[in-house]
Design a protein around this motif. Structure first.
Motif, PDB file in Angstrom:
ATOM      1  N   TYR A  35      37.828  56.802  17.706  1.00  0.00           N
ATOM      2  CA  TYR A  35      38.979  56.529  18.585  1.00  0.00           C
ATOM      3  C   TYR A  35      40.020  56.059  17.422  1.00  0.00           C
ATOM      4  O   TYR A  35      39.849  55.513  16.575  1.00  0.00           O
ATOM      5  N   ALA A  36      41.246  56.500  17.658  1.00  0.00           N
ATOM      6  CA  ALA A  36      42.401  56.381  16.914  1.00  0.00           C
ATOM      7  C   ALA A  36      43.311  55.303  17.060  1.00  0.00           C
ATOM      8  O   ALA A  36      44.408  55.423  17.274  1.00  0.00           O
ATOM      9  N   TYR A  37      42.565  53.843  17.304  1.00  0.00           N
ATOM     10  CA  TYR A  37      43.442  52.708  17.511  1.00  0.00           C
ATOM     11  C   TYR A  37      44.550  52.829  16.359  1.00  0.00           C
ATOM     12  O   TYR A  37      44.339  52.943  15.228  1.00  0.00           O
ATOM     13  N   GLY A  38      45.902  52.512  16.589  1.00  0.00           N
ATOM     14  CA  GLY A  38      46.670  52.617  15.691  1.00  0.00           C
ATOM     15  C   GLY A  38      48.328  52.198  15.992  1.00  0.00           C
ATOM     16  O   GLY A  38      48.411  52.186  17.357  1.00  0.00           O
ATOM     17  N   TRP A  39      49.297  52.569  15.237  1.00  0.00           N
ATOM     18  CA  TRP A  39      50.552  52.479  15.483  1.00  0.00           C
ATOM     19  C   TRP A  39      51.018  54.074  15.465  1.00  0.00           C
ATOM     20  O   TRP A  39      51.117  54.711  14.691  1.00  0.00           O
ATOM     21  N   TYR A  40      51.796  54.464  16.539  1.00  0.00           N
ATOM     22  CA  TYR A  40      52.401  55.527  16.670  1.00  0.00           C
ATOM     23  C   TYR A  40      53.871  55.605  17.058  1.00  0.00           C
ATOM     24  O   TYR A  40      54.443  54.430  17.437  1.00  0.00           O
ATOM     25  N   GLU A  41      54.642  56.658  16.651  1.00  0.00           N
ATOM     26  CA  GLU A  41      55.981  56.688  17.266  1.00  0.00           C
ATOM     27  C   GLU A  41      56.064  58.011  18.340  1.00  0.00           C
ATOM     28  O   GLU A  41      55.301  59.050  18.204  1.00  0.00           O
TER      29      GLU A  41
END
Length: 80
Positions: free
Chosen positions: A29-35
């Motif tokens: 799972y790629a939990y994180g900050w996205y734009e």
């Protein structure tokens, strides 16, 4: 409401769920900050990922630092 430009308005957010994750192991799972841009079609750009990057209780960007609250219940224990 008008867009900031013809290209749309740039937004940032913490991704906690993605429909594609249902088909893979939780280890990926790629939990994180996205734009992403607020226009069709929505295109998402990954900025930063980390296993425990889950801003489930809000946050603030101050200077060059992002502060956030993570709430999680683990085996009946609330962790903040």
């Amino acid at each position: 409401m008008r867009l900031a430009s013809e290209d749309g308005r740039k937004l940032w957010g913490n991704v906690l769920f993605d429909n594609t994750w249902a088909s893979i192991s939780e280890d990926y799972y790629a939990y994180g900050w996205y734009e992403f841009m607020a226009k069709d079609p929505v295109k998402v750009k990954q900025l930063y990922t980390e296993d425990f990057f889950r801003a489930t209780g809000g946050g603030a960007w101050i200077g060059n630092n992002l502060y956030f609250i993570m709430y999680q219940n683990f085996w009946g224990v609330d962790m903040i």
